[in-house]
Design a protein around this motif. Sequence first.
Motif, mmCIF file in Angstrom:
data_model
loop_
_atom_site.group_PDB
_atom_site.id
_atom_site.type_symbol
_atom_site.label_atom_id
_atom_site.label_comp_id
_atom_site.label_asym_id
_atom_site.label_seq_id
_atom_site.Cartn_x
_atom_site.Cartn_y
_atom_site.Cartn_z
ATOM 1 N N THR A 162 10.766 -17.336 -6.038
ATOM 2 C CA THR A 162 9.747 -18.381 -5.758
ATOM 3 C C THR A 162 8.370 -17.797 -5.391
ATOM 4 N N ALA A 163 7.317 -18.636 -5.435
ATOM 5 C CA ALA A 163 6.047 -18.098 -4.964
ATOM 6 C C ALA A 163 6.218 -17.325 -3.438
ATOM 7 N N ALA A 164 6.934 -18.209 -2.595
ATOM 8 C CA ALA A 164 7.370 -17.720 -1.351
ATOM 9 C C ALA A 164 7.988 -16.338 -1.118
ATOM 10 N N SER A 165 9.223 -16.306 -2.083
ATOM 11 C CA SER A 165 9.995 -15.331 -1.812
ATOM 12 C C SER A 165 9.286 -13.950 -2.458
ATOM 13 N N LEU A 166 8.557 -14.170 -3.527
ATOM 14 C CA LEU A 166 7.711 -13.035 -4.144
ATOM 15 C C LEU A 166 6.867 -12.675 -3.216
ATOM 16 N N ALA A 167 5.920 -13.428 -2.395
ATOM 17 C CA ALA A 167 5.001 -13.306 -1.494
ATOM 18 C C ALA A 167 5.499 -12.335 -0.205
ATOM 19 N N ALA A 168 6.669 -12.813 0.234
ATOM 20 C CA ALA A 168 7.478 -12.122 1.276
ATOM 21 C C ALA A 168 7.623 -10.625 0.874
ATOM 22 N N ARG A 169 8.078 -10.483 -0.579
ATOM 23 C CA ARG A 169 8.361 -9.030 -0.859
ATOM 24 C C ARG A 169 7.088 -8.392 -1.142
ATOM 25 N N VAL A 170 6.170 -8.916 -1.717
ATOM 26 C CA VAL A 170 5.012 -8.046 -2.155
ATOM 27 C C VAL A 170 4.094 -7.612 -0.687
ATOM 28 N N LEU A 171 4.178 -8.354 0.432
ATOM 29 C CA LEU A 171 3.671 -8.261 1.714
ATOM 30 C C LEU A 171 4.585 -6.993 2.346
ATOM 31 N N VAL A 172 5.487 -6.776 2.200
ATOM 32 C CA VAL A 172 6.278 -5.590 2.530
ATOM 33 C C VAL A 172 5.709 -4.366 1.983
ATOM 34 N N PHE A 173 5.354 -4.545 0.646
ATOM 35 C CA PHE A 173 4.743 -3.241 -0.140
ATOM 36 C C PHE A 173 3.324 -3.139 0.072
ATOM 37 N N GLU A 174 2.615 -4.433 0.452
ATOM 38 C CA GLU A 174 1.123 -4.283 1.074
ATOM 39 C C GLU A 174 1.021 -3.419 2.242
ATOM 40 N N HIS A 175 2.199 -3.587 3.275
ATOM 41 C CA HIS A 175 2.048 -2.716 4.392
ATOM 42 C C HIS A 175 2.233 -1.413 4.385
ATOM 43 N N LYS A 176 2.899 -1.043 3.321
ATOM 44 C CA LYS A 176 2.995 0.598 2.904
ATOM 45 C C LYS A 176 1.900 0.980 2.143
ATOM 46 N N LEU A 177 1.257 0.266 1.196
ATOM 47 C CA LEU A 177 0.285 0.529 0.371
ATOM 48 C C LEU A 177 -1.287 0.700 1.180
ATOM 49 N N TYR A 178 -1.421 -0.249 1.809
ATOM 50 C CA TYR A 178 -3.045 -0.199 2.603
ATOM 51 C C TYR A 178 -3.003 1.121 3.439
ATOM 52 N N PRO A 179 -2.066 1.284 4.279
ATOM 53 C CA PRO A 179 -2.215 2.493 5.056
ATOM 54 C C PRO A 179 -2.327 3.857 4.376
ATOM 55 N N ALA A 180 -1.253 3.638 3.335
ATOM 56 C CA ALA A 180 -1.490 5.054 2.305
ATOM 57 C C ALA A 180 -2.674 5.410 1.887
ATOM 58 N N VAL A 181 -3.426 4.184 1.396
ATOM 59 C CA VAL A 181 -4.508 4.152 0.775
ATOM 60 C C VAL A 181 -5.743 4.611 1.689
ATOM 61 N N LEU A 182 -5.838 3.997 2.650
ATOM 62 C CA LEU A 182 -6.734 4.185 3.747
ATOM 63 C C LEU A 182 -6.772 5.591 4.324
ATOM 64 N N ARG A 183 -5.473 6.115 4.532
ATOM 65 C CA ARG A 183 -5.544 7.794 5.139
ATOM 66 C C ARG A 183 -6.119 8.670 3.935
ATOM 67 N N ARG A 184 -5.908 8.313 2.524
ATOM 68 C CA ARG A 184 -6.293 9.259 1.372
ATOM 69 C C ARG A 184 -7.842 9.103 1.272
ATOM 70 N N TYR A 185 -8.326 7.704 1.543
ATOM 71 C CA TYR A 185 -9.608 7.251 1.307
ATOM 72 C C TYR A 185 -10.494 7.915 2.338
ATOM 73 N N ALA A 186 -9.976 7.701 3.625
ATOM 74 C CA ALA A 186 -10.726 8.581 4.827
ATOM 75 C C ALA A 186 -10.831 9.823 4.719
ATOM 76 N N SER A 187 -9.838 10.557 3.967
ATOM 77 C CA SER A 187 -9.978 12.072 4.030
ATOM 78 C C SER A 187 -11.027 12.477 2.708
ATOM 79 N N GLY A 188 -11.575 11.374 1.867
ATOM 80 C CA GLY A 188 -12.402 11.503 0.875
ATOM 81 C C GLY A 188 -11.789 11.689 -0.327
ATOM 82 N N ASP A 189 -10.708 11.528 -0.591
ATOM 83 C CA ASP A 189 -9.918 11.471 -1.648
ATOM 84 C C ASP A 189 -9.929 10.000 -2.417
ATOM 85 N N ARG A 190 -10.365 9.997 -3.553
ATOM 86 C CA ARG A 190 -10.479 8.535 -4.217
ATOM 87 C C ARG A 190 -9.189 8.300 -5.259
#
Length: 196
Positions: A162-190
């Motif tokens: 359902t939209a809710a079950s999918l949202a919950a699973r995507v959110l777990v991935f968001e919590h991995k993805l955003y920190p990984a991108v920020l770390r790379r971006y902050a070090s100047g790697d796009r």
Amino acid sequence: HKRVAILISGGGSNMVSLVDSMTGNHPARPCLVLSNDPQASGLVKAADRGIPTAAVDHRPFAGDRAAFEAELLKPLEQAQPDIVCLAGFMRVLTGDFVSRFQGRMLNIHPSLLPKYKGLNTHARAIEAGDAEHGCSVHEVTAELDDGPILGQARLAIEAGDTAASLAARVLVFEHKLYPAVLRRYASGDRNPVLLS
Ligand code: GAR
């Protein structure tokens, strides 16, 4: 350290994942958590972590985006961020505002962009019969949910999701993805971060 301001509107779980990642040898540190809702529970979580917080309620501005953004800009400019992360920030920003942070503002969006810009992304992915769904981090430009993609995480849509079950699973991935991108971006790697 690069200074990171994070804009939220609600619970701020993505903000927490970003803040908690910025320790040790991370090239950035949080300088401000800013909300358009003074009641956003994420503000308490940020304050508990010792991060300066501010809120500018958008409601009194009743559609006057320019006036709202002028107020939003005050605490943001005071914090002198090198990078601005939108993390569940649910107000559309004008091109004028975005242009002040051109090339240093990121957003996380709960779809595999360029699919499903805007709202109700999970329901739309299910409705379309997609086999895959996920989340994206991109550089913010004047166009909504557009701009260069800096990372994506993808997962399979299961029968019975359902939209809710999918949202919950995507959110777990968001919590991995955003920190990984920020770390790379902050070090100047796009280069994009790709997770699955
Ligand atoms: C997240 O799923 C984020 O991707 C989404 O709102 C949620 C915020 O959760 N953002 C958007 O839809 C942006 N248009 P959080 O407050 O717990 O981070």
